[in-house]
Design a protein around this motif. Structure first.
Motif, PDB file in Angstrom:
ATOM      1  N   CYS A  42       3.093   3.963  -5.135  1.00 35.21           N
ATOM      2  CA  CYS A  42       2.572   2.627  -4.862  1.00 35.21           C
ATOM      3  C   CYS A  42       1.517   2.330  -5.928  1.00 35.21           C
ATOM      4  O   CYS A  42       0.655   3.179  -6.192  1.00 35.21           O
ATOM      5  N   TYR A  43       1.580   1.169  -6.535  1.00 35.13           N
ATOM      6  CA  TYR A  43       0.576   0.772  -7.524  1.00 35.13           C
ATOM      7  C   TYR A  43      -0.144  -0.477  -7.056  1.00 35.13           C
ATOM      8  O   TYR A  43       0.473  -1.406  -6.530  1.00 35.13           O
ATOM      9  N   ILE A  44      -1.431  -0.463  -7.261  1.00 32.71           N
ATOM     10  CA  ILE A  44      -2.302  -1.545  -6.818  1.00 32.71           C
ATOM     11  C   ILE A  44      -3.071  -2.039  -8.031  1.00 32.71           C
ATOM     12  O   ILE A  44      -3.616  -1.235  -8.797  1.00 32.71           O
ATOM     13  N   VAL A  45      -3.102  -3.353  -8.195  1.00 31.08           N
ATOM     14  CA  VAL A  45      -3.760  -3.964  -9.355  1.00 31.08           C
ATOM     15  C   VAL A  45      -4.912  -4.832  -8.891  1.00 31.08           C
ATOM     16  O   VAL A  45      -4.819  -5.523  -7.875  1.00 31.08           O
ATOM     17  N   ALA A  46      -5.998  -4.777  -9.654  1.00 31.88           N
ATOM     18  CA  ALA A  46      -7.145  -5.663  -9.426  1.00 31.88           C
ATOM     19  C   ALA A  46      -7.053  -6.807 -10.430  1.00 31.88           C
ATOM     20  O   ALA A  46      -6.835  -6.584 -11.621  1.00 31.88           O
ATOM     21  N   TYR A  47      -7.206  -8.007  -9.916  1.00 30.51           N
ATOM     22  CA  TYR A  47      -7.208  -9.202 -10.754  1.00 30.51           C
ATOM     23  C   TYR A  47      -8.548  -9.904 -10.603  1.00 30.51           C
ATOM     24  O   TYR A  47      -9.097  -9.978  -9.495  1.00 30.51           O
ATOM     25  N   VAL A  48      -9.045 -10.432 -11.694  1.00 33.43           N
ATOM     26  CA  VAL A  48     -10.153 -11.386 -11.650  1.00 33.43           C
ATOM     27  C   VAL A  48      -9.536 -12.668 -12.183  1.00 33.43           C
ATOM     28  O   VAL A  48      -9.125 -12.732 -13.346  1.00 33.43           O
ATOM     29  N   GLY A  49      -9.428 -13.629 -11.296  1.00 34.94           N
ATOM     30  CA  GLY A  49      -8.605 -14.790 -11.617  1.00 34.94           C
ATOM     31  C   GLY A  49      -7.181 -14.292 -11.748  1.00 34.94           C
ATOM     32  O   GLY A  49      -6.710 -13.538 -10.901  1.00 34.94           O
ATOM     33  N   ASP A  50      -6.499 -14.649 -12.824  1.00 34.00           N
ATOM     34  CA  ASP A  50      -5.135 -14.166 -13.044  1.00 34.00           C
ATOM     35  C   ASP A  50      -5.074 -13.022 -14.048  1.00 34.00           C
ATOM     36  O   ASP A  50      -3.997 -12.591 -14.441  1.00 34.00           O
ATOM     37  N   GLY A  80     -17.936  -3.078  -9.040  1.00 35.03           N
ATOM     38  CA  GLY A  80     -17.347  -2.699  -7.756  1.00 35.03           C
ATOM     39  C   GLY A  80     -15.829  -2.709  -7.736  1.00 35.03           C
ATOM     40  O   GLY A  80     -15.222  -2.474  -6.689  1.00 35.03           O
ATOM     41  N   ILE A  81     -15.201  -2.959  -8.866  1.00 35.70           N
ATOM     42  CA  ILE A  81     -13.742  -3.045  -8.917  1.00 35.70           C
ATOM     43  C   ILE A  81     -13.108  -1.672  -8.694  1.00 35.70           C
ATOM     44  O   ILE A  81     -12.136  -1.538  -7.948  1.00 35.70           O
ATOM     45  N   GLY A  82     -13.668  -0.639  -9.299  1.00 40.18           N
ATOM     46  CA  GLY A  82     -13.142   0.711  -9.093  1.00 40.18           C
ATOM     47  C   GLY A  82     -13.227   1.126  -7.632  1.00 40.18           C
ATOM     48  O   GLY A  82     -12.279   1.684  -7.076  1.00 40.18           O
ATOM     49  N   GLY A  83     -14.352   0.822  -7.003  1.00 42.44           N
ATOM     50  CA  GLY A  83     -14.507   1.133  -5.574  1.00 42.44           C
ATOM     51  C   GLY A  83     -13.524   0.360  -4.715  1.00 42.44           C
ATOM     52  O   GLY A  83     -12.976   0.897  -3.742  1.00 42.44           O
ATOM     53  N   ALA A  84     -13.292  -0.902  -5.065  1.00 44.85           N
ATOM     54  CA  ALA A  84     -12.334  -1.720  -4.309  1.00 44.85           C
ATOM     55  C   ALA A  84     -10.914  -1.178  -4.483  1.00 44.85           C
ATOM     56  O   ALA A  84     -10.141  -1.122  -3.514  1.00 44.85           O
ATOM     57  N   LEU A  85     -10.564  -0.761  -5.689  1.00 46.18           N
ATOM     58  CA  LEU A  85      -9.243  -0.170  -5.918  1.00 46.18           C
ATOM     59  C   LEU A  85      -9.103   1.147  -5.158  1.00 46.18           C
ATOM     60  O   LEU A  85      -8.062   1.415  -4.555  1.00 46.18           O
ATOM     61  N   LEU A  86     -10.154   1.955  -5.173  1.00 43.74           N
ATOM     62  CA  LEU A  86     -10.109   3.223  -4.453  1.00 43.74           C
ATOM     63  C   LEU A  86      -9.956   2.999  -2.947  1.00 43.74           C
ATOM     64  O   LEU A  86      -9.169   3.683  -2.284  1.00 43.74           O
ATOM     65  N   ALA A  87     -10.657   2.024  -2.400  1.00 45.32           N
ATOM     66  CA  ALA A  87     -10.530   1.703  -0.970  1.00 45.32           C
ATOM     67  C   ALA A  87      -9.114   1.242  -0.639  1.00 45.32           C
ATOM     68  O   ALA A  87      -8.547   1.638   0.387  1.00 45.32           O
ATOM     69  N   ALA A  88      -8.531   0.432  -1.503  1.00 46.86           N
ATOM     70  CA  ALA A  88      -7.157  -0.031  -1.276  1.00 46.86           C
ATOM     71  C   ALA A  88      -6.170   1.130  -1.369  1.00 46.86           C
ATOM     72  O   ALA A  88      -5.222   1.207  -0.578  1.00 46.86           O
ATOM     73  N   ALA A  89      -6.396   2.037  -2.309  1.00 41.04           N
ATOM     74  CA  ALA A  89      -5.523   3.200  -2.446  1.00 41.04           C
ATOM     75  C   ALA A  89      -5.645   4.118  -1.233  1.00 41.04           C
ATOM     76  O   ALA A  89      -4.645   4.657  -0.745  1.00 41.04           O
ATOM     77  N   ARG A  90      -6.860   4.265  -0.731  1.00 39.66           N
ATOM     78  CA  ARG A  90      -7.081   5.087   0.462  1.00 39.66           C
ATOM     79  C   ARG A  90      -6.315   4.502   1.656  1.00 39.66           C
ATOM     80  O   ARG A  90      -5.650   5.210   2.392  1.00 39.66           O
ATOM     81  N   LYS A  91      -6.386   3.194   1.806  1.00 39.31           N
ATOM     82  CA  LYS A  91      -5.664   2.525   2.900  1.00 39.31           C
ATOM     83  C   LYS A  91      -4.152   2.668   2.709  1.00 39.31           C
ATOM     84  O   LYS A  91      -3.423   2.944   3.666  1.00 39.31           O
ATOM     85  N   ALA A  92      -3.677   2.516   1.488  1.00 34.32           N
ATOM     86  CA  ALA A  92      -2.238   2.659   1.208  1.00 34.32           C
ATOM     87  C   ALA A  92      -1.766   4.070   1.525  1.00 34.32           C
ATOM     88  O   ALA A  92      -0.703   4.262   2.116  1.00 34.32           O
ATOM     89  N   ALA A  93      -2.562   5.064   1.166  1.00 39.80           N
ATOM     90  CA  ALA A  93      -2.202   6.455   1.448  1.00 39.80           C
ATOM     91  C   ALA A  93      -2.160   6.700   2.950  1.00 39.80           C
ATOM     92  O   ALA A  93      -1.221   7.317   3.465  1.00 39.80           O
ATOM     93  N   HIS A  94      -3.151   6.199   3.651  1.00 43.22           N
ATOM     94  CA  HIS A  94      -3.217   6.398   5.095  1.00 43.22           C
ATOM     95  C   HIS A  94      -2.035   5.742   5.796  1.00 43.22           C
ATOM     96  O   HIS A  94      -1.422   6.327   6.689  1.00 43.22           O
ATOM     97  N   THR A  95      -1.687   4.541   5.399  1.00 46.25           N
ATOM     98  CA  THR A  95      -0.569   3.847   6.043  1.00 46.25           C
ATOM     99  C   THR A  95       0.768   4.521   5.743  1.00 46.25           C
ATOM    100  O   THR A  95       1.734   4.306   6.465  1.00 46.25           O
ATOM    101  N   ARG A  96       0.805   5.345   4.697  1.00 51.94           N
ATOM    102  CA  ARG A  96       2.016   6.101   4.369  1.00 51.94           C
ATOM    103  C   ARG A  96       2.013   7.480   5.032  1.00 51.94           C
ATOM    104  O   ARG A  96       2.845   8.310   4.734  1.00 51.94           O
ATOM    105  N   GLY A  97       1.043   7.730   5.908  1.00 52.95           N
ATOM    106  CA  GLY A  97       1.013   8.970   6.673  1.00 52.95           C
ATOM    107  C   GLY A  97       0.139  10.070   6.123  1.00 52.95           C
ATOM    108  O   GLY A  97       0.085  11.162   6.678  1.00 52.95           O
TER     109      GLY A  97
END
Length: 163
Positions: A42-50, A80-97
């Motif tokens: 799973c890949y997650i991208v951070a955007y500022v604007g587009d 705070g972008i790295g922290g936001a990406l890490l939080a999203a990755a943590r949630k993605a990992a958790h939802t995948r078990g």
């Protein structure tokens, strides 16, 4: 290109299927691109604007997951972008078990420690994630693996409601 339009200056974190974008960002950063096509990744991208300004990958295996290739453009760091990406990755990992989250790093130990990760033996991280592309990449390149430190975070209580 973002999946949907974003407001100028707005930080949005979203999952992507655009592996070309992921590959380009990782290559620009000098990070490993081998195996990014793995179907379970799973890949997650951070955007500022587009504008894509950061990326992180999650490679899951049974009850463990690997945070792979967390990168934020130099010009967008310390916001705070790295922290936001890490939080999203943590949630993605958790939802995948996943109950355990691992990662390898050469130079971002302080960042991950601030987010609760603790060092573990590299062999323990490797043993927890057999078949995961980045682990297999390192198995075939022990000289590169020798330069990495491994980290772990227990996420088994994520999402648990305590009464």
């Amino acid at each position: 290109m973002a999946i949907r339009k974003h407001r100028a200056g707005e930080l949005v974190i979203e999952q992507t299927r655009n592996l070309g974008l992921v590959r380009d960002m990782l290559a620009r950063a000098g990070m490993i691109t081998d195996g990014i096509e793995w179907p379970a990744a799973c890949y997650i991208v951070a955007y500022v604007g587009d504008e894509a300004v950061g990326v992180v990958g999650v490679e899951s295996k049974i009850d463990a997951a690997l945070i792979r290739s967390l990168y934020v453009n130099q010009s967008s760091r310390r916001r705070g972008i790295g922290g936001a990406l890490l939080a999203a990755a943590r949630k993605a990992a958790h939802t995948r078990g996943a109950r355990h989250l691992y990662l390898f790093t050469k130079d971002a130990a302080g960042f991950f420690e601030r987010h609760g990760f603790t060092t573990v033996a590299v062999r323990d991280a490797i043993a927890a994630l057999p078949g995961v592309p980045q682990v297999e990449f390192y198995r075939t390149r022990p000289e590169e693996l020798a330069r990495e430190a491994a980290y772990h975070l227990d996420i088994s209580a994520d999402g648990v409601i305590e009464r």
